[in-house]
Write a protein that holds these residues in place. Structure first.
Motif, short mmCIF file in Angstrom:
data_model
loop_
_atom_site.label_atom_id
_atom_site.label_comp_id
_atom_site.label_asym_id
_atom_site.label_seq_id
_atom_site.Cartn_x
_atom_site.Cartn_y
_atom_site.Cartn_z
N SER A 171 0.68 -1.19 0.04
CA SER A 171 0.06 -0.07 0.04
C SER A 171 0.80 1.17 0.04
N LEU A 172 1.90 1.14 0.81
CA LEU A 172 3.03 2.58 0.76
C LEU A 172 3.41 2.38 -0.38
N GLU A 173 4.01 1.39 -1.02
CA GLU A 173 4.73 1.36 -2.25
C GLU A 173 3.67 2.25 -3.62
N GLU A 174 2.48 1.90 -3.42
CA GLU A 174 1.34 2.51 -4.34
C GLU A 174 1.23 3.89 -4.27
N GLN A 175 1.24 4.33 -2.79
CA GLN A 175 1.01 5.75 -2.51
C GLN A 175 2.22 6.38 -2.99
N LEU A 176 3.42 5.86 -2.77
CA LEU A 176 4.58 6.39 -3.28
C LEU A 176 4.78 6.62 -4.84
N ASP A 177 4.43 5.63 -5.40
CA ASP A 177 4.32 5.50 -6.96
C ASP A 177 3.30 6.62 -7.53
N ASP A 178 2.21 6.72 -6.70
CA ASP A 178 1.28 7.86 -7.09
C ASP A 178 1.76 9.02 -6.98
N ALA A 179 2.44 9.37 -5.69
CA ALA A 179 3.01 10.60 -5.23
C ALA A 179 3.62 11.30 -6.45
N LEU A 180 4.90 10.05 -6.71
CA LEU A 180 5.93 10.41 -7.67
C LEU A 180 5.37 10.64 -9.02
N ARG A 181 4.35 10.08 -9.69
CA ARG A 181 3.45 10.38 -10.63
C ARG A 181 2.96 11.67 -10.72
N ARG A 182 2.38 12.16 -9.51
CA ARG A 182 1.69 13.26 -9.79
C ARG A 182 2.82 14.37 -9.61
N ASN A 183 3.79 14.30 -9.02
CA ASN A 183 4.94 15.24 -8.97
C ASN A 183 5.46 15.47 -10.40
N ARG A 184 5.81 14.42 -11.05
CA ARG A 184 6.33 14.72 -12.48
C ARG A 184 5.28 15.27 -13.34
#
Length: 112
Positions: A86-99
């Protein structure tokens, strides 16, 4: 989520189409139905239910379950594995939004 009456052939490329029964999903993952139920109970994945009440899994859910299986095989308790994913998915989503925000900011600055 796929349309209720969508033709099956139209869903062949849909990662979210619930095409796998619990038995088939367990076979593909090399695990047991009990493992799939456990990660469902931990709310890592929520399989769709057929009209008869049987669990159906998508390819996306199988990838998540495979990651959970990998962590559990390394000795991580199932609850911890689910939290890690769940945390990995949240991080991936945050990185995608940041990009995406950086891209938009770059376009905005170029327009000025």
């Amino acid at each position: 989520m796929p349309a209720e009456n969508a033709p099956a052939a139209g869903n062949l490329d849909d990662d979210d189409y619930p095409a796998y029964t619990m038995g088939r999903a367990a076979d593909v993952l090399g695990t047991t139905p009990a493992f799939l139920r456990a990660i469902g109970e931990a709310e890592l994945i929520a399989p769709l239910r057929s009209e008869g009440g049987h669990r159906r899994y998508s390819r996306r859910q199988l990838r998540i379950a495979a990651r959970a299986r990998e962590l559990v095989d390394q000795g991580t308790p199932i609850e911890a594995a689910c939290r890690i994913i769940s945390l990995e998915e949240q991080l991936d989503d945050a990185l995608r939004r940041n990009r995406e925000m950086r891209r938009r900011l770059g376009e905005h600055v170029a327009d000025i």
